[in-house]
Design an enzyme around this catalytic site. Structure first.
Site, mmCIF file in Angstrom:
data_model
loop_
_atom_site.group_PDB
_atom_site.id
_atom_site.type_symbol
_atom_site.label_atom_id
_atom_site.label_comp_id
_atom_site.label_asym_id
_atom_site.label_seq_id
_atom_site.Cartn_x
_atom_site.Cartn_y
_atom_site.Cartn_z
ATOM 1 N N SER A 74 -1.872 10.966 2.601
ATOM 2 C CA SER A 74 -2.411 12.030 1.751
ATOM 3 C C SER A 74 -3.864 11.789 1.374
ATOM 4 O O SER A 74 -4.393 12.459 0.493
ATOM 5 C CB SER A 74 -1.560 12.148 0.481
ATOM 6 O OG SER A 74 -0.255 12.543 0.815
ATOM 7 N N HIS A 138 1.970 3.542 -3.374
ATOM 8 C CA HIS A 138 2.677 4.812 -3.118
ATOM 9 C C HIS A 138 3.849 4.943 -4.110
ATOM 10 O O HIS A 138 4.685 5.833 -3.958
ATOM 11 C CB HIS A 138 3.259 4.841 -1.706
ATOM 12 C CG HIS A 138 2.246 4.815 -0.588
ATOM 13 N ND1 HIS A 138 1.089 5.564 -0.607
ATOM 14 C CD2 HIS A 138 2.238 4.146 0.589
ATOM 15 C CE1 HIS A 138 0.411 5.339 0.522
ATOM 16 N NE2 HIS A 138 1.085 4.487 1.254
ATOM 17 N N GLY A 294 -8.701 14.084 10.207
ATOM 18 C CA GLY A 294 -9.335 14.242 8.898
ATOM 19 C C GLY A 294 -9.680 15.686 8.570
ATOM 20 O O GLY A 294 -10.753 15.979 8.047
HETATM 21 P P1 PAP Z 1 -2.064 5.706 4.353
HETATM 22 O O1 PAP Z 1 -1.407 6.397 3.206
HETATM 23 O O2 PAP Z 1 -1.110 5.158 5.348
HETATM 24 O O3 PAP Z 1 -3.060 4.665 3.928
HETATM 25 P P2 PAP Z 1 -3.971 7.843 4.669
HETATM 26 O O4 PAP Z 1 -5.310 7.215 4.650
HETATM 27 O O5 PAP Z 1 -3.530 8.551 3.443
HETATM 28 O O6 PAP Z 1 -2.880 6.796 5.165
HETATM 29 O O7 PAP Z 1 -3.889 8.925 5.806
HETATM 30 C C1 PAP Z 1 -4.661 9.010 6.925
HETATM 31 C C2 PAP Z 1 -5.158 10.438 6.983
HETATM 32 O O8 PAP Z 1 -6.377 10.537 6.254
HETATM 33 C C3 PAP Z 1 -5.471 10.858 8.398
HETATM 34 O O9 PAP Z 1 -5.271 12.269 8.422
HETATM 35 P P3 PAP Z 1 -4.939 13.081 9.794
HETATM 36 O O10 PAP Z 1 -3.833 12.362 10.464
HETATM 37 O O11 PAP Z 1 -4.577 14.474 9.362
HETATM 38 O O12 PAP Z 1 -6.205 13.073 10.567
HETATM 39 C C4 PAP Z 1 -6.934 10.487 8.494
HETATM 40 O O13 PAP Z 1 -7.607 11.106 9.562
HETATM 41 C C5 PAP Z 1 -7.424 10.929 7.140
HETATM 42 N N1 PAP Z 1 -8.671 10.269 6.749
HETATM 43 C C6 PAP Z 1 -8.977 8.952 6.837
HETATM 44 N N2 PAP Z 1 -10.209 8.732 6.383
HETATM 45 C C7 PAP Z 1 -10.719 9.932 6.013
HETATM 46 C C8 PAP Z 1 -11.981 10.358 5.485
HETATM 47 N N3 PAP Z 1 -12.968 9.507 5.259
HETATM 48 N N4 PAP Z 1 -12.136 11.671 5.208
HETATM 49 C C9 PAP Z 1 -11.144 12.553 5.437
HETATM 50 N N5 PAP Z 1 -9.924 12.216 5.946
HETATM 51 C C10 PAP Z 1 -9.721 10.921 6.223
#
Ligand code: PAP
Length: 328
Positions: A74, A138, A294
Site C-alpha cells: 500500500s 503491518h 508505482g
Molecule cells: P511492502 O508493503 O511489501 O513493503 P510496498 O512498498 O507497500 O510493499 O508496495 C510496493 C508498491 O509500491 C509497488 O506498487 P505496484 O506493484 O502497483 O507497482 C511499487 O511499485 C510501489 N512503489 C514503490 N516505491 C514507490 C515510489 N517511490 N512511489 C510510488 N510507488 C512506489
C-alpha cells in the site's frame, strides 16, 4: 518452497509456544503460503505471526516514536523513504543529495519492519535506534503492542485503493514464489480477498480500524492515502511533517526542500538506483521486487472487468457508512 522465498514466508524459527498457539487458531491453506493462521481477526503467515507475538511481548514504545503502518503493498517503501528524508533533512541535507543515504540504501534497511525484525532477530535492541525512532509495521491497530497505543508515539497510516493493492501483492507473490503461485488462479485469489481470507486480510478491518482511530485521535494517528501521495506529494509531505511536529519553515519552503524530497523519493528516482535494481535485503529478497509500476489504476492490466467489479461490490459493502471512499 523455492530458495528465493524470504524468511518471513517460511515456518522455521517458530517457538514451541507459538506452535502450541497455532493448534488453537483457525487455519486455511492460503495463496502463497501453505498455511495461514487467523490471529486477532487477521490472517497471517506463520513467520510474521511469530514476529507479531514477539513484538507484542517485547516492544516498548516511547512517546517520541514514529510508527508507519500499512497493509502490504500500500506504499510502505515509498512512505519509509519520504518520512526518513523529511525527518533527517538537517542531518542529511537534500541539496547535497549526492551522498544521501536513500541513494545508496534501500528504504527497508533505513526503517526497520517491526514484526520482520522480531521474527528474524527476536533479541534485536530497538533502544539502539536514533531518536526519534522510525519504524514500520503491518500490524492491525487492535493488535499493536499496548505501549504503542497508550504512549504518545505517532502513527502514520497509509492506505491504497484495494484493487491496486491486491494486484501489487499478486505480482509480488508471483515474482517471489513462482512455483508456489503458478497453479493458483486469480479468480480464486480475488474470491479469497473478498472473503477476507488473504494474507493480511480482511483488508477492510485493517483500514477501518486506523481510519476510525485517526478520526477519534487525530493528533495520534494520521491517515494518508497512496493516491493523494501520488497526486499531491508535496502537500502530503507537508501535512505529515506538521503532524510529526517538524513542519517546514518558510525558508525551507523557499529553498525548495519539499520539492527535493518529492524528487528524491519519486518512483522514477528510487527505482532506477543501483541499490534498488541490483540489491538484496539481508533475508535474500531482491530490492527490485518493491518497485514495479508505482501507478494509480495499474490494476487494469491484470484484473478483468468482472473481477474488478467483484472487488468493488465487496468494498462498497464493507466501507458503507464509514465516510471512506476509494475513487479508482
Ligand atoms: P511492502 O508493503 O511489501 O513493503 P510496498 O512498498 O507497500 O510493499 O508496495 C510496493 C508498491 O509500491 C509497488 O506498487 P505496484 O506493484 O502497483 O507497482 C511499487 O511499485 C510501489 N512503489 C514503490 N516505491 C514507490 C515510489 N517511490 N512511489 C510510488 N510507488 C512506489
Amino acid at each position: 518452497m523455492s530458495s528465493s522465498v524470504p524468511d518471513y514466508l517460511r515456518d522455521e524459527n517458530l517457538t514451541q509456544e507459538t506452535r502450541d498457539l497455532f493448534s488453537s487458531l483457525p487455519r486455511e491453506k492460503g495463496w502463497l503460503v501453505s498455511q495461514m493462521y487467523q490471529y486477532q481477526g487477521i490472517w497471517h503467515t506463520p513467520a510474521l505471526l511469530q514476529g507479531i507475538l514477539n513484538c507484542q511481548n517485547h516492544f516498548q514504545a516511547k512517546d517520541s516514536d514514529i510508527i508507519l503502518v500499512t497493509n502490504p503493498k500500500s506504499g510502505t517503501t515509498w512512505l519509509k523513504a519520504l518520512v526518513f528524508a523529511l525527518l533527517n533533512r538537517h542531518k542529511f541535507p537534500l541539496s547535497s543529495s549526492g551522498d544521501h543515504p536513500l541513494l545508496v540504501t534501500n528504504p527497508h534497511l533505513l526503517v526497520p519492519f517491526l514484526e520482520g525484525v522480531y521474527y528474524e532477530s527476536p533479541d534485536f535492541d530497538f533502544s539502539e535506534l536514533p531518536s526519534p525512532r522510525l519504524m514500520n509495521t503491518h500490524i492491525l491497530h487492535f493488535s499493536l503492542p499496548e505501549s504503542a497505543k497508550s504512549s504518545a508515539c505517532k502513527i502514520v497510516y497509509c492506505c491504497r485503493n484495494p484493487k491496486d493493492m491486491f494486484v501489487s501483492l499478486w505480482h509480488f507473490g508471483k515474482k517471489l514464489a513462482p512455483e508456489e503461485t503458478a497453479d493458483y488462479p486469480i479468480e480464486k485469489a480475488v474470491k479469497a480477498f473478498c472473503e477476507g481470507k488473504f494474507i493480511g486480510g480482511p483488508f477492510w478491518d485493517h483500514v477501518l480500524e486506523y481510519w476510525y482511530a485517526s478520526r477519534e485521535n487525530p493528533s495520534k494517528v494520521l491517515f494518508v492515502t497512496y493516491e493523494e501521495l501520488k497526486t499531491q506529494t508535496g502537500a502530503e509531505i507537508k501535512r505529515i511533517a506538521e503532524f510529526l511536529g517538524c513542519g517546514f519553515t518558510g525558508e525551507e519552503e523557499v529553498r525548495g526542500e519539499v520539492e527535493e524530497i518529492v524528487k528524491l523519493c519519486s518512483f522514477e528516482r528510487l527505482s532506477n538506483l543501483e541499490v534498488n535494481r541490483e540489491g538484496k535485503l539481508p533475508n535474500g529478497m531482491e530490492t527490485k521486487a518493491f518497485f514495479r509500476k508505482g501507478e494509480i489504476g495499474g490494476w487494469r492490466d491484470t484484473l478483468s472487468e468482472s473481477l474488478a467489479e467483484e472487488i468493488d461490490r465487496n468494498i462498497e459493502e464493507k466501507f458503507r457508512g464509514s465516510g471512506l471512499k476509494f475513487s479508482c
